[in-house]
Scaffold this motif. Structure first.
Motif, PDB file in Angstrom:
ATOM      1  N   GLU A 125      26.413  50.362  31.089  1.00 46.08           N
ATOM      2  CA  GLU A 125      27.161  51.613  31.183  1.00 46.08           C
ATOM      3  C   GLU A 125      26.859  52.491  29.968  1.00 46.08           C
ATOM      4  N   ARG A 126      26.467  53.718  30.239  1.00 45.38           N
ATOM      5  CA  ARG A 126      26.223  54.699  29.180  1.00 45.38           C
ATOM      6  C   ARG A 126      27.514  55.460  28.934  1.00 45.38           C
ATOM      7  N   ARG A 132      35.377  56.430  27.274  1.00 48.08           N
ATOM      8  CA  ARG A 132      36.162  55.269  27.664  1.00 48.08           C
ATOM      9  C   ARG A 132      35.412  53.970  27.362  1.00 48.08           C
ATOM     10  N   HIS A 133      34.346  53.706  28.103  1.00 45.62           N
ATOM     11  CA  HIS A 133      33.530  52.528  27.853  1.00 45.62           C
ATOM     12  C   HIS A 133      32.077  52.958  27.809  1.00 45.62           C
ATOM     13  N   GLY A 134      31.241  52.170  27.156  1.00 50.90           N
ATOM     14  CA  GLY A 134      29.809  52.402  27.301  1.00 50.90           C
ATOM     15  C   GLY A 134      29.019  52.385  26.009  1.00 50.90           C
ATOM     16  N   LEU A 135      27.719  52.392  26.193  1.00 54.19           N
ATOM     17  CA  LEU A 135      26.752  52.341  25.103  1.00 54.19           C
ATOM     18  C   LEU A 135      26.337  53.751  24.698  1.00 54.19           C
ATOM     19  N   SER A 136      26.073  53.926  23.426  1.00 53.75           N
ATOM     20  CA  SER A 136      25.476  55.168  22.945  1.00 53.75           C
ATOM     21  C   SER A 136      23.991  55.150  23.278  1.00 53.75           C
ATOM     22  N   ALA A 137      23.285  56.236  22.944  1.00 48.83           N
ATOM     23  CA  ALA A 137      21.840  56.259  23.149  1.00 48.83           C
ATOM     24  C   ALA A 137      21.182  55.135  22.354  1.00 48.83           C
ATOM     25  N   ARG A 138      21.614  54.948  21.107  1.00 51.83           N
ATOM     26  CA  ARG A 138      21.062  53.867  20.296  1.00 51.83           C
ATOM     27  C   ARG A 138      21.426  52.511  20.898  1.00 51.83           C
ATOM     28  N   LEU A 155      18.774  43.235  35.333  1.00 48.98           N
ATOM     29  CA  LEU A 155      19.338  44.563  35.116  1.00 48.98           C
ATOM     30  C   LEU A 155      19.298  45.341  36.420  1.00 48.98           C
ATOM     31  N   GLU A 156      20.483  45.732  36.921  1.00 52.32           N
ATOM     32  CA  GLU A 156      20.590  46.409  38.210  1.00 52.32           C
ATOM     33  C   GLU A 156      20.649  47.928  38.093  1.00 52.32           C
ATOM     34  N   GLY A 157      20.693  48.439  36.865  1.00 44.28           N
ATOM     35  CA  GLY A 157      20.709  49.888  36.713  1.00 44.28           C
ATOM     36  C   GLY A 157      21.582  50.336  35.564  1.00 44.28           C
ATOM     37  N   ILE A 158      21.718  51.651  35.462  1.00 45.81           N
ATOM     38  CA  ILE A 158      22.554  52.294  34.444  1.00 45.81           C
ATOM     39  C   ILE A 158      23.743  52.941  35.149  1.00 45.81           C
TER      40      ILE A 158
END
Length: 355
Positions: A125-126, A132-138, A155-158
């Motif tokens: 999750e970006r 709320r939740h998720g990864l930064s670009a880094r 890995l099924e996707g973003i």
């Protein structure tokens, strides 16, 4: 005797088929109370639609849908190395483990998940403007490096979970997609929430080499409100004279009229308020008006008689509510049905009848 959701089955099913036909790669969302229908019923309808994946809210909801839908189950709540996610042991139920798609929003959780289950399926999750939740670009780049150490990982996707705010999301989605492309992850699938049809079309045109999978809940299950009707049953009717006492709190009638006891109370979600997204001056004025009515014991209920919402005589009870009808108003008989306006995602119906 019940708070009942009645569904025009032909019309509802036609709407479901229409939405599915207009949204390639549709992932229906069934979470919480199942939008009023229950999770099990929505799982069966997802199976009927022929989709390959159903999104659910939490790991605790898996038991409600796993036997009713035989495709993949995307859990929207991010995986954490504690709690209900760990109750599912891949060694004990490998078939179910193969069906689960986890959501991962932290690099440390990715390591923990793949240590526990090296061949786990998951989406990254970006983080969006929802914060709320998720990864930064880094974080995406770090995840790409981490995946090099786990060759069996699937890995099924973003995943992108966008806000419900008004205005176009395209500029934000474009920025986020640039981060996805730059991370060099081995996937061309993006799972999105809360994009309009026009935004989905534009996104697919702009990123033609990516598969866009829309996750849709409200506009799928509740998109045709005219196919849905909520009713309560009149359980009792009493004459009231001015000054008569009634109810748990021995309130007194402000004037003559009738006291109606109808099915539907706090156990169903009737009378329970949650913050709304309304921020207009009109909405704020309405909130102040409701507060003023509450101060003098008059609160508008969601129960309608002759097209007019009637007042609560006192706060609703567990499974029934008392309404005040002034003199001159039409008085229903015991056993009659009255319409109820509800928030479907916060209401537990006694019965769901699909015609």
């Amino acid at each position: 005797m019940s708070l009942t959701l009645t569904v025009d089955g032909d019309r509802w099913r036609a709407h479901l088929r229409k939405v599915a036909g207009e949204h390639p790669g549709l992932v229906p969302v069934a979470k919480g109370n199942g939008y009023g229908f229950t999770l099990g019923r929505l799982a069966r309808k997802a199976q009927w639609l022929g989709v390959d994946t159903l999104a659910i809210g939490t790991y605790d909801e898996i038991g409600h849908v796993a036997q009713r839908f035989d495709g993949s189950l995307l859990v929207l709540t991010p995986w954490r190395p504690f709690g209900a996610a760990l109750d599912l042991d891949p060694a004990e139920d490998p078939a179910l483990a193969r069906r689960l798609i986890h959501t991962v929003g932290r690099v440390e959780d990715l390591h923990a998940l793949l240590t526990r289950q090296p061949d786990a399926r998951f989406v990254l999750e970006r983080m969006t403007s929802m914060q709320r939740h998720g990864l930064s670009a880094r974080g995406l780049w770090a995840a790409a490096r981490a995946l090099a150490e786990h060759p069996r990982a699937r890995l099924e996707g973003i995943a992108l979970h966008l806000p419900l705010a008004q205005g176009s999301h395209l500029s934000e989605v474009t920025r986020l997609m640039n981060d996805v492309v730059a991370a060099g992850l081995d996937t061309t699938t993006v799972w999105v929430s809360h994009l309009t049809d026009d935004e989905l079309t534009a996104l697919r045109a702009r990123y033609a080499d990516y598969t866009i999978r829309p996750r849709i809940g409200t506009s799928l299950w509740l998109g045709d409100r005219d196919a849905l009707r909520v009713t309560a049953t009149v359980l009792d009717v009493h004459d009231l004279e001015r000054g008569d006492a009634f109810g748990y709190r021995a309130r007194t009638a402000p004037k003559s009229g009738h006291l109606l006891v109808v099915s539907g109370g706090t156990a169903h979600g009737i009378g329970l308020e949650a913050p709304t997204g309304e921020s207009s001056i009109k909405a704020r004025a309405a909130t102040l008006a409701r507060g003023g009515l509450d101060a003098v014991g008059f609160v508008r209920s969601p129960f309608s008689i002759d097209g007019k919402q009637r007042l609560f005589a006192e706060p609703p009870h567990m499974q029934a509510s008392m309404l005040f009808l002034p003199s001159g108003a039409h008085v229903p008989q015991v056993g009659d049905l009255v319409d109820v306006r509800v928030r479907y995602t916060a209401t537990a119906f006694d019965r769901v009848v699909i015609t």
